[in-house]
Design a protein around this motif. Structure first.
Motif, mmCIF file in Angstrom:
data_model
loop_
_atom_site.group_PDB
_atom_site.id
_atom_site.type_symbol
_atom_site.label_atom_id
_atom_site.label_comp_id
_atom_site.label_asym_id
_atom_site.label_seq_id
_atom_site.Cartn_x
_atom_site.Cartn_y
_atom_site.Cartn_z
ATOM 1 N N ASP A 247 2.123 1.874 -3.478
ATOM 2 C CA ASP A 247 1.083 2.455 -4.327
ATOM 3 C C ASP A 247 0.883 3.939 -4.039
ATOM 4 O O ASP A 247 0.682 4.740 -4.959
ATOM 5 N N GLU A 248 0.925 4.312 -2.780
ATOM 6 C CA GLU A 248 0.697 5.719 -2.425
ATOM 7 C C GLU A 248 1.786 6.627 -2.981
ATOM 8 O O GLU A 248 1.505 7.717 -3.483
ATOM 9 N N VAL A 249 3.049 6.205 -2.887
ATOM 10 C CA VAL A 249 4.136 7.099 -3.290
ATOM 11 C C VAL A 249 4.526 6.962 -4.755
ATOM 12 O O VAL A 249 5.133 7.881 -5.325
ATOM 13 N N PHE B 98 -1.387 12.013 -6.528
ATOM 14 C CA PHE B 98 -0.930 12.754 -5.353
ATOM 15 C C PHE B 98 -1.257 14.215 -5.610
ATOM 16 O O PHE B 98 -0.710 14.829 -6.526
ATOM 17 N N LYS C 46 -0.516 6.084 -7.119
ATOM 18 C CA LYS C 46 -1.769 6.814 -6.987
ATOM 19 C C LYS C 46 -1.583 8.311 -7.220
ATOM 20 O O LYS C 46 -0.495 8.862 -7.035
ATOM 21 N N GLY D 147 0.811 -1.214 0.000
ATOM 22 C CA GLY D 147 0.000 0.000 0.000
ATOM 23 C C GLY D 147 0.842 1.261 0.000
ATOM 24 O O GLY D 147 0.520 2.237 -0.689
ATOM 25 N N LEU D 148 1.940 1.254 0.749
ATOM 26 C CA LEU D 148 2.830 2.412 0.763
ATOM 27 C C LEU D 148 3.434 2.640 -0.619
ATOM 28 O O LEU D 148 3.510 3.786 -1.092
#
Length: 215
Positions: A45-47, A52, A50, A42-43
Protein backbone atom coordinates in the motif's frame (compact mmCIF):
# COMPACT_ATOMS: atom_id res chain seq x y z
CA UNK A 1 10.87 -20.87 -25.02
CA UNK A 2 8.14 -18.25 -25.23
CA UNK A 3 6.99 -16.29 -22.19
CA UNK A 4 3.74 -18.24 -22.14
CA UNK A 5 5.60 -21.55 -22.30
CA UNK A 6 7.69 -20.38 -19.35
CA UNK A 7 4.49 -19.50 -17.50
CA UNK A 8 3.09 -22.99 -18.15
CA UNK A 9 6.30 -24.60 -16.92
CA UNK A 10 6.29 -22.46 -13.79
CA UNK A 11 2.65 -23.37 -13.09
CA UNK A 12 3.54 -27.07 -13.08
CA UNK A 13 6.15 -26.65 -10.34
CA UNK A 14 5.32 -27.67 -6.80
CA UNK A 15 6.42 -25.85 -3.63
CA UNK A 16 9.85 -27.08 -2.50
CA UNK A 17 9.76 -25.90 1.13
CA UNK A 18 7.84 -28.15 3.50
CA UNK A 19 5.06 -27.09 5.86
CA UNK A 20 3.82 -24.11 3.86
CA UNK A 21 0.24 -22.80 3.98
CA UNK A 22 -1.96 -23.95 1.10
CA UNK A 23 -2.05 -20.65 -0.77
CA UNK A 24 -0.71 -19.41 -4.10
CA UNK A 25 1.93 -16.75 -4.62
CA UNK A 26 2.73 -14.24 -1.92
CA UNK A 27 -0.15 -15.64 0.12
CA UNK A 28 2.26 -18.36 1.28
CA UNK A 29 4.54 -15.83 3.00
CA UNK A 30 1.63 -13.80 4.34
CA UNK A 31 0.08 -16.79 6.06
CA UNK A 32 3.25 -18.00 7.76
CA UNK A 33 2.64 -15.49 10.57
CA UNK A 34 -0.06 -12.86 11.12
CA UNK A 35 2.45 -10.04 11.35
CA UNK A 36 4.01 -10.94 8.01
CA UNK A 37 0.68 -10.49 6.27
CA UNK A 38 0.08 -7.12 7.90
CA UNK A 39 3.50 -5.76 7.01
CA UNK A 40 3.74 -7.19 3.49
CA UNK A 41 0.33 -5.80 2.60
CA UNK A 42 1.15 -2.50 4.28
CA UNK A 43 4.37 -2.13 2.31
CA UNK A 44 2.49 -2.72 -0.94
CA UNK A 45 0.00 0.00 0.00
CA UNK A 46 2.78 2.45 0.84
CA UNK A 47 4.67 2.05 -2.44
CA UNK A 48 1.77 1.39 -4.82
CA UNK A 49 -1.40 2.96 -3.44
CA UNK A 50 -1.06 5.69 -0.86
CA UNK A 51 -0.22 9.29 -1.60
CA UNK A 52 3.54 9.79 -1.65
CA UNK A 53 4.49 13.40 -1.02
CA UNK A 54 5.87 15.05 -4.13
CA UNK A 55 5.23 12.12 -6.47
CA UNK A 56 3.67 12.74 -9.88
CA UNK A 57 3.35 9.18 -11.20
CA UNK A 58 -0.06 7.50 -11.12
CA UNK A 59 -1.08 4.27 -9.46
CA UNK A 60 -1.11 2.69 -12.92
CA UNK A 61 2.50 3.76 -13.47
CA UNK A 62 3.54 2.49 -10.06
CA UNK A 63 1.99 -0.90 -10.84
CA UNK A 64 3.79 -0.87 -14.19
CA UNK A 65 7.10 -0.42 -12.36
CA UNK A 66 6.23 -3.37 -10.10
CA UNK A 67 5.40 -5.41 -13.20
CA UNK A 68 8.71 -4.50 -14.84
CA UNK A 69 10.77 -5.45 -11.79
CA UNK A 70 8.91 -8.72 -11.32
CA UNK A 71 9.38 -9.59 -15.00
CA UNK A 72 13.09 -8.85 -14.76
CA UNK A 73 13.20 -11.28 -11.83
CA UNK A 74 11.19 -13.87 -13.85
CA UNK A 75 8.52 -13.98 -11.14
CA UNK A 76 5.41 -14.86 -13.13
CA UNK A 77 3.03 -14.65 -10.20
CA UNK A 78 4.01 -11.07 -9.37
CA UNK A 79 4.42 -9.76 -12.91
CA UNK A 80 1.08 -11.17 -14.05
CA UNK A 81 -0.87 -10.10 -10.97
CA UNK A 82 0.50 -6.56 -10.95
CA UNK A 83 -0.06 -6.13 -14.67
CA UNK A 84 -3.71 -6.99 -14.02
CA UNK A 85 -3.79 -4.62 -11.06
CA UNK A 86 -2.49 -1.88 -13.35
CA UNK A 87 -5.16 -2.53 -15.98
CA UNK A 88 -7.91 -2.56 -13.35
CA UNK A 89 -7.04 1.01 -12.43
CA UNK A 90 -8.00 2.28 -15.89
CA UNK A 91 -11.32 3.11 -17.46
CA UNK A 92 -12.61 0.27 -19.67
CA UNK A 93 -11.93 2.26 -22.85
CA UNK A 94 -8.25 2.54 -21.88
CA UNK A 95 -7.74 -0.88 -20.32
CA UNK A 96 -7.47 -2.99 -23.47
CA UNK A 97 -4.96 -0.60 -24.98
CA UNK A 98 -2.85 -0.91 -21.84
CA UNK A 99 -2.56 -4.69 -22.01
CA UNK A 100 -0.17 -4.79 -25.00
CA UNK A 101 1.88 -2.06 -23.31
CA UNK A 102 2.24 -4.15 -20.16
CA UNK A 103 3.05 -7.26 -22.19
CA UNK A 104 5.95 -5.28 -23.67
CA UNK A 105 7.05 -4.29 -20.17
CA UNK A 106 7.21 -7.99 -19.31
CA UNK A 107 9.79 -8.45 -22.09
CA UNK A 108 12.03 -5.69 -20.72
CA UNK A 109 10.85 -3.00 -23.15
CA UNK A 110 9.67 0.51 -22.31
CA UNK A 111 8.13 1.61 -25.60
CA UNK A 112 4.80 3.39 -25.40
CA UNK A 113 5.45 5.07 -22.07
CA UNK A 114 6.32 8.72 -21.56
CA UNK A 115 9.99 9.67 -21.47
CA UNK A 116 9.61 10.21 -17.73
CA UNK A 117 8.33 6.68 -17.20
CA UNK A 118 10.97 5.22 -19.50
CA UNK A 119 13.62 6.84 -17.32
CA UNK A 120 11.98 5.52 -14.15
CA UNK A 121 11.79 2.04 -15.68
CA UNK A 122 15.54 2.22 -16.27
CA UNK A 123 16.06 3.13 -12.62
CA UNK A 124 13.82 0.32 -11.35
CA UNK A 125 15.37 -2.32 -13.58
CA UNK A 126 18.87 -1.17 -12.65
CA UNK A 127 18.11 -1.43 -8.94
CA UNK A 128 16.61 -4.89 -9.56
CA UNK A 129 19.72 -6.01 -11.45
CA UNK A 130 22.44 -4.38 -9.34
CA UNK A 131 21.73 -1.27 -7.27
CA UNK A 132 25.38 -0.24 -7.34
CA UNK A 133 25.09 0.18 -11.11
CA UNK A 134 22.58 3.01 -10.60
CA UNK A 135 24.37 6.23 -11.47
CA UNK A 136 23.85 9.94 -11.09
CA UNK A 137 23.28 10.14 -14.84
CA UNK A 138 20.30 7.78 -14.51
CA UNK A 139 18.80 10.01 -11.84
CA UNK A 140 19.48 13.19 -13.80
CA UNK A 141 17.96 11.64 -16.90
CA UNK A 142 14.73 11.01 -15.01
CA UNK A 143 14.68 14.52 -13.57
CA UNK A 144 15.33 16.03 -17.01
CA UNK A 145 12.40 13.99 -18.37
CA UNK A 146 10.06 15.52 -15.81
CA UNK A 147 10.29 13.16 -12.85
CA UNK A 148 10.30 14.58 -9.35
CA UNK A 149 12.69 13.52 -6.60
CA UNK A 150 9.77 11.60 -5.07
CA UNK A 151 9.17 9.74 -8.35
CA UNK A 152 12.78 8.59 -8.32
CA UNK A 153 12.46 7.58 -4.67
CA UNK A 154 9.36 5.53 -5.50
CA UNK A 155 11.13 3.84 -8.42
CA UNK A 156 13.89 2.69 -6.06
CA UNK A 157 11.43 1.68 -3.33
CA UNK A 158 9.28 -0.34 -5.74
CA UNK A 159 12.31 -2.07 -7.24
CA UNK A 160 13.65 -3.05 -3.83
CA UNK A 161 10.27 -4.09 -2.41
CA UNK A 162 9.31 -6.21 -5.38
CA UNK A 163 12.66 -7.92 -5.60
CA UNK A 164 11.88 -9.08 -2.05
CA UNK A 165 8.30 -10.12 -2.92
CA UNK A 166 9.56 -11.95 -6.01
CA UNK A 167 12.12 -13.89 -4.03
CA UNK A 168 9.56 -14.86 -1.40
CA UNK A 169 7.25 -16.25 -4.07
CA UNK A 170 9.86 -18.08 -6.10
CA UNK A 171 12.08 -19.09 -3.18
CA UNK A 172 9.13 -21.11 -1.89
CA UNK A 173 8.14 -22.10 -5.47
CA UNK A 174 4.68 -20.90 -4.46
CA UNK A 175 1.81 -22.03 -6.65
CA UNK A 176 1.46 -19.90 -9.76
CA UNK A 177 -1.53 -19.82 -12.16
CA UNK A 178 -1.03 -21.01 -15.73
CA UNK A 179 -2.78 -17.93 -17.17
CA UNK A 180 -3.39 -14.32 -16.26
CA UNK A 181 -7.18 -14.71 -16.06
CA UNK A 182 -7.44 -15.74 -12.38
CA UNK A 183 -5.96 -12.44 -11.21
CA UNK A 184 -8.66 -10.21 -12.63
CA UNK A 185 -11.37 -10.42 -9.97
CA UNK A 186 -8.98 -9.56 -7.17
CA UNK A 187 -7.40 -6.83 -9.31
CA UNK A 188 -10.70 -4.96 -9.38
CA UNK A 189 -10.91 -5.11 -5.59
CA UNK A 190 -7.36 -3.84 -5.19
CA UNK A 191 -8.03 -0.99 -7.61
CA UNK A 192 -10.98 0.03 -5.47
CA UNK A 193 -9.65 -0.56 -1.96
CA UNK A 194 -5.91 -1.20 -1.99
CA UNK A 195 -3.94 -4.15 -0.67
CA UNK A 196 -4.71 -4.15 3.04
CA UNK A 197 -8.47 -4.56 2.61
CA UNK A 198 -9.54 -8.20 2.70
CA UNK A 199 -10.92 -9.77 -0.49
CA UNK A 200 -14.67 -10.16 -0.62
CA UNK A 201 -15.60 -13.20 1.44
CA UNK A 202 -12.09 -13.65 2.83
CA UNK A 203 -10.53 -13.19 6.24
CA UNK A 204 -8.10 -10.28 6.75
CA UNK A 205 -5.16 -12.73 6.61
CA UNK A 206 -5.72 -13.08 2.86
CA UNK A 207 -5.95 -9.41 2.03
CA UNK A 208 -3.15 -8.98 -0.56
CA UNK A 209 -3.86 -12.33 -2.09
CA UNK A 210 -4.98 -12.69 -5.68
CA UNK A 211 -6.46 -14.74 -7.34
CA UNK A 212 -8.95 -15.63 -4.61
CA UNK A 213 -6.10 -16.24 -2.31
CA UNK A 214 -3.03 -15.24 -4.32
CA UNK A 215 -0.90 -12.04 -3.95
Amino acid sequence: MTRDEERQRRAREEPIVRGLPDAPGIGVAMRLAPGLGVHLRGLADEVLVKEFAGATISRFEREALATAVSAANDCFFCMDSHAEHAVALLEPKDAEGARPLLELVKTGASAGFSLKMQALLIISRTVQRNPLELGADDIQGALDAGASDADVQLAVLIAAAFSMYNRLVDGFRAKTPASTDPYRARAAEIAARGYSAAPAGATPSGAMESPRGAG
